[in-house]
Design a protein around this motif. Structure first.
Motif, short mmCIF file in Angstrom:
data_model
loop_
_atom_site.label_atom_id
_atom_site.label_comp_id
_atom_site.label_asym_id
_atom_site.label_seq_id
_atom_site.Cartn_x
_atom_site.Cartn_y
_atom_site.Cartn_z
N LYS A 113 -22.14 -23.03 11.54
CA LYS A 113 -20.73 -22.94 11.17
C LYS A 113 -19.83 -23.19 12.37
O LYS A 113 -20.27 -23.15 13.52
CB LYS A 113 -20.42 -21.57 10.57
CG LYS A 113 -21.18 -21.28 9.28
CD LYS A 113 -20.75 -19.95 8.71
CE LYS A 113 -21.48 -19.67 7.40
NZ LYS A 113 -21.06 -18.35 6.82
N PRO A 120 -15.73 -26.65 10.04
CA PRO A 120 -17.15 -26.37 10.09
C PRO A 120 -17.93 -27.32 11.00
O PRO A 120 -19.09 -27.06 11.32
CB PRO A 120 -17.59 -26.52 8.63
CG PRO A 120 -16.60 -27.48 8.06
CD PRO A 120 -15.30 -27.21 8.76
N VAL A 128 -22.56 -31.37 17.79
CA VAL A 128 -21.64 -31.01 16.71
C VAL A 128 -20.23 -31.33 17.18
O VAL A 128 -19.84 -30.94 18.29
CB VAL A 128 -21.75 -29.52 16.35
CG1 VAL A 128 -20.74 -29.14 15.27
CG2 VAL A 128 -23.16 -29.18 15.89
N CYS A 187 -11.20 -35.42 10.11
CA CYS A 187 -10.72 -34.04 10.14
C CYS A 187 -9.43 -33.94 9.34
O CYS A 187 -8.49 -34.72 9.56
CB CYS A 187 -10.47 -33.60 11.58
SG CYS A 187 -9.65 -31.99 11.72
N SER A 194 -10.87 -28.86 7.26
CA SER A 194 -12.07 -29.45 6.68
C SER A 194 -12.49 -30.68 7.48
O SER A 194 -11.65 -31.36 8.08
CB SER A 194 -11.85 -29.82 5.21
OG SER A 194 -10.81 -30.76 5.08
N GLN A 195 -13.78 -30.92 7.50
CA GLN A 195 -14.32 -32.05 8.23
C GLN A 195 -15.36 -32.77 7.37
O GLN A 195 -16.07 -32.14 6.58
CB GLN A 195 -14.99 -31.59 9.54
CG GLN A 195 -14.00 -31.04 10.55
CD GLN A 195 -14.66 -30.72 11.88
OE1 GLN A 195 -14.73 -29.56 12.29
NE2 GLN A 195 -15.15 -31.75 12.57
N SER A 196 -15.45 -34.08 7.58
CA SER A 196 -16.47 -34.84 6.87
C SER A 196 -16.94 -36.01 7.74
O SER A 196 -16.18 -36.51 8.56
CB SER A 196 -15.91 -35.35 5.54
OG SER A 196 -14.82 -36.23 5.76
N PRO A 197 -18.21 -36.43 7.58
CA PRO A 197 -19.23 -35.74 6.79
C PRO A 197 -19.67 -34.45 7.47
O PRO A 197 -19.38 -34.25 8.64
CB PRO A 197 -20.37 -36.77 6.75
CG PRO A 197 -20.23 -37.49 8.05
CD PRO A 197 -18.75 -37.59 8.31
N SER A 198 -20.43 -33.63 6.79
CA SER A 198 -20.94 -32.42 7.42
C SER A 198 -22.12 -32.76 8.33
O SER A 198 -22.35 -32.10 9.35
CB SER A 198 -21.34 -31.39 6.38
OG SER A 198 -22.24 -31.95 5.45
N ASN A 199 -22.87 -33.78 7.95
CA ASN A 199 -24.01 -34.24 8.75
C ASN A 199 -24.00 -35.76 8.77
O ASN A 199 -23.66 -36.39 7.78
CB ASN A 199 -25.34 -33.76 8.17
CG ASN A 199 -25.50 -32.26 8.27
OD1 ASN A 199 -25.84 -31.73 9.31
ND2 ASN A 199 -25.23 -31.56 7.18
N THR A 214 -18.97 -31.54 12.27
CA THR A 214 -19.86 -32.62 11.83
C THR A 214 -21.03 -32.66 12.79
O THR A 214 -20.84 -32.78 14.01
CB THR A 214 -19.17 -33.99 11.84
OG1 THR A 214 -18.13 -34.02 10.86
CG2 THR A 214 -20.17 -35.11 11.55
N ARG A 215 -22.24 -32.53 12.24
CA ARG A 215 -23.45 -32.57 13.06
C ARG A 215 -23.94 -34.00 13.13
O ARG A 215 -24.36 -34.57 12.13
CB ARG A 215 -24.52 -31.65 12.45
CG ARG A 215 -24.21 -30.20 12.72
CD ARG A 215 -24.66 -29.25 11.63
NE ARG A 215 -24.07 -27.94 11.90
CZ ARG A 215 -22.81 -27.61 11.57
NH1 ARG A 215 -22.04 -28.47 10.94
NH2 ARG A 215 -22.34 -26.42 11.88
#
Lengths: 117, 113
Positions: free
Chosen positions: B42, A110, A89, A23, A5-10, A112-113
């Motif tokens: 993704k 997924p 990303v 991460c 899992s990663q944060s934030p996604s954006n 982070t953008r």
């Protein structure tokens, strides 16, 4: 079980600001990787952590980029004084420990953008 | 969502046909190869891998072929489905490089229903 899992996604930030990306690897995976993917491009290796060994930082593009990992768990990638060319990303992957010289499969989060305005 | 398919080679196939995606690698020291599928917005998803002591490996609907003589890797997808539409990346690992993957530029697969 849970994946990477990663944060934030954006993340949208202004040029010159610092950003921190997180991460969480798959539980039990001792190896952790950060990659960068610019729009329409393949992945570029940034940094690699393996257990308590010194990280392989050979892919970091400049001294504005740094990463840390606490034990065999969470990792943070920090970009200081962000520039517009940092927009991409940022992907994290984890794998089991590389034993007997054999490469273990890397599983990706997924991403982070990051957009630097 | 974000597109990762801009400016990439594109392969367009009809649903139900077989797809073949090719990849050339440059380093004869590479000993591990892997294919990932990446859908828009993704992270890359593992499909299949192969080590240099093999020349073929099969999974569910997918086959990877390795030709070390000409440094060529291919991914074959049988009975391609609309859900297979994505960007496909090959990656290699060079022995002694501590495990980081070197990625190709990717091929966009578009499946027409």
């Amino acid at each position: 079980g849970a994946g990477v899992s990663q944060s934030p996604s954006n993340k949208v930030t202004e040029k010159g600001k610092d950003v921190e990306l997180r991460c969480d690897p798959i539980s039990g995976h001792t190896a952790l990787y950060w990659y960068r993917q610019r729009l329409g491009q393949g992945l570029e290796f940034l940094i690699y952590f393996q257990g308590n060994s010194a990280p392989d930082k050979s892919g970091l593009p400049s001294d504005r980029f740094s990463a840390e990992r606490t034990g065999e768990s969470v990792s943070t990638l920090t970009i200081q004084r962000t520039q517009q060319e940092d927009s991409a990303v940022y992907l994290c992957a984890s794998s089991l420990h590389r034993t007997s010289g054999l490469t273990e499969t890397q599983y990706f989060g997924p991403g982070t953008r990051l957009l630097v305005l | 969502g974000e597109s990762v398919g801009l400016h990439l080679p594109t392969l367009s196939v009809q649903e139900g046909d077989n797809s073949i995606i090719n990849c050339a690698y440059s380093n004869s020291a590479s000993d591990y190869f892997i294919w990932y599928k990446q859908e828009s917005g993704k992270g890359p998803q593992f499909i299949i891998d192969i080590r240099s002591n093999m020349d073929k490996r099969q999974g569910q609907r997918v086959t990877v072929l390795l030709n070390k003589t000409v440094k060529h890797l291919s991914l074959q997808i049988a009975a391609t489905q609309p859900g297979d539409s994505a960007v496909y990346f090959c990656a290699e690992n060079i022995e002694g490089s501590q495990g980081n993957l070197i990625f190709g530029k990717g091929t966009k697969l578009s499946v027409k229903p």
